[in-house]
Scaffold this motif. Structure first.
Motif, mmCIF file in Angstrom:
data_model
loop_
_atom_site.group_PDB
_atom_site.id
_atom_site.type_symbol
_atom_site.label_atom_id
_atom_site.label_comp_id
_atom_site.label_asym_id
_atom_site.label_seq_id
_atom_site.Cartn_x
_atom_site.Cartn_y
_atom_site.Cartn_z
ATOM 1 N N ASN A 87 1.394 -1.059 0.095
ATOM 2 C CA ASN A 87 0.121 -0.152 0.088
ATOM 3 C C ASN A 87 1.141 1.328 -0.061
ATOM 4 N N THR A 88 2.247 1.064 -0.471
ATOM 5 C CA THR A 88 2.598 2.578 -0.502
ATOM 6 C C THR A 88 3.087 2.582 -2.007
ATOM 7 N N PHE A 89 2.809 1.794 -3.391
ATOM 8 C CA PHE A 89 2.989 2.169 -4.713
ATOM 9 C C PHE A 89 1.854 1.574 -4.652
ATOM 10 N N LEU A 90 0.845 2.337 -5.632
ATOM 11 C CA LEU A 90 -0.072 1.897 -5.988
ATOM 12 C C LEU A 90 -0.646 2.912 -7.746
ATOM 13 N N PRO A 91 0.423 2.456 -8.309
ATOM 14 C CA PRO A 91 0.222 3.562 -9.953
ATOM 15 C C PRO A 91 -0.998 2.772 -10.638
ATOM 16 N N PHE A 92 -1.498 1.466 -9.584
ATOM 17 C CA PHE A 92 -3.093 1.537 -10.719
ATOM 18 C C PHE A 92 -3.918 0.476 -9.598
ATOM 19 N N GLY A 93 -4.274 1.555 -8.949
ATOM 20 C CA GLY A 93 -4.718 1.370 -7.716
ATOM 21 C C GLY A 93 -4.783 0.392 -7.108
ATOM 22 N N ASN A 94 -5.669 -0.027 -5.857
ATOM 23 C CA ASN A 94 -5.518 -1.350 -4.865
ATOM 24 C C ASN A 94 -6.875 -1.809 -4.694
ATOM 25 N N GLY A 95 -7.133 -3.708 -4.650
ATOM 26 C CA GLY A 95 -8.648 -4.049 -4.496
ATOM 27 C C GLY A 95 -9.293 -3.938 -4.896
ATOM 28 N N VAL A 96 -10.725 -4.144 -4.890
ATOM 29 C CA VAL A 96 -11.609 -4.638 -6.028
ATOM 30 C C VAL A 96 -11.451 -3.453 -7.111
ATOM 31 N N HIS A 97 -10.988 -2.424 -6.521
ATOM 32 C CA HIS A 97 -10.755 -0.955 -7.555
ATOM 33 C C HIS A 97 -9.924 -0.897 -8.526
ATOM 34 N N ALA A 98 -9.425 -2.090 -8.369
ATOM 35 C CA ALA A 98 -7.575 -1.906 -8.828
ATOM 36 C C ALA A 98 -7.992 -1.367 -10.445
ATOM 37 N N CYS A 99 -7.481 -1.302 -11.063
ATOM 38 C CA CYS A 99 -7.380 -1.161 -13.508
ATOM 39 C C CYS A 99 -7.438 -2.847 -13.626
ATOM 40 N N PRO A 100 -8.228 -2.867 -13.872
ATOM 41 C CA PRO A 100 -8.961 -4.706 -14.389
ATOM 42 C C PRO A 100 -7.400 -4.691 -15.696
ATOM 43 N N GLY A 101 -6.794 -3.700 -16.051
ATOM 44 C CA GLY A 101 -5.563 -3.922 -17.185
ATOM 45 C C GLY A 101 -4.453 -3.332 -16.946
ATOM 46 N N ASN A 102 -3.874 -3.448 -15.647
ATOM 47 C CA ASN A 102 -2.668 -3.476 -14.948
ATOM 48 C C ASN A 102 -1.872 -4.826 -15.422
#
Length: 124
Positions: free
Chosen positions: A61-76
């Motif tokens: 949880n310190t580097f989140l370029p694609f978000g995190n958890g259930v809302h993370a970018c699906p195309g990461n």
């Protein structure tokens, strides 16, 4: 150095006490990715471009370029592969010189080099 989205919105699903502040259930919370990614508590010299800092994985949880958890970018994962392919081709097939660069950054709303990043590029 920057995430494509500088922030996002989330809704508190319960009352939360954060460092003595109450965030009531239902309030909107706006995590600022730039503040997380440029936090000296998590990254040494956070405003300096240093890819080698990732030789050791950052704390969760310190580097989140694609978000995190259930809302993370699906195309990461696809985005990471595309970036690797692009960098591979740039490094193996091209050479470039940066012309008149500046260390200054402007946010409008995304972080970009102030005045652009003029470069001379040629194919090998």
């Amino acid at each position: 150095m920057a995430s494509i989205l500088p922030f996002t919105f989330r809704e508190a699903v319960a009352d939360v006490d954060y460092k003595g502040y109450l965030i009531p259930k239902g309030w909107k919370v706006m995590p600022l990715f730039r503040n997380i990614h440029h936090n000296a508590e998590f990254f040494q010299d956070p405003d300096k471009f240093n890819p080698s800092r990732f030789e050791v994985a950052p704390r969760p949880n310190t580097f989140l370029p694609f978000g995190n958890g259930v809302h993370a970018c699906p195309g990461n994962e696809l985005a990471k592969i595309e970036i690797l392919v692009l960098i591979y081709h740039l490094v193996t097939n091209y050479r470039w010189d940066v012309i008149d660069s500046s260390d200054e950054v402007e946010y409008s709303p995304f972080a970009v080099p102030k005045g652009g990043l003029p470069a001379k590029i040629w194919r090998l």
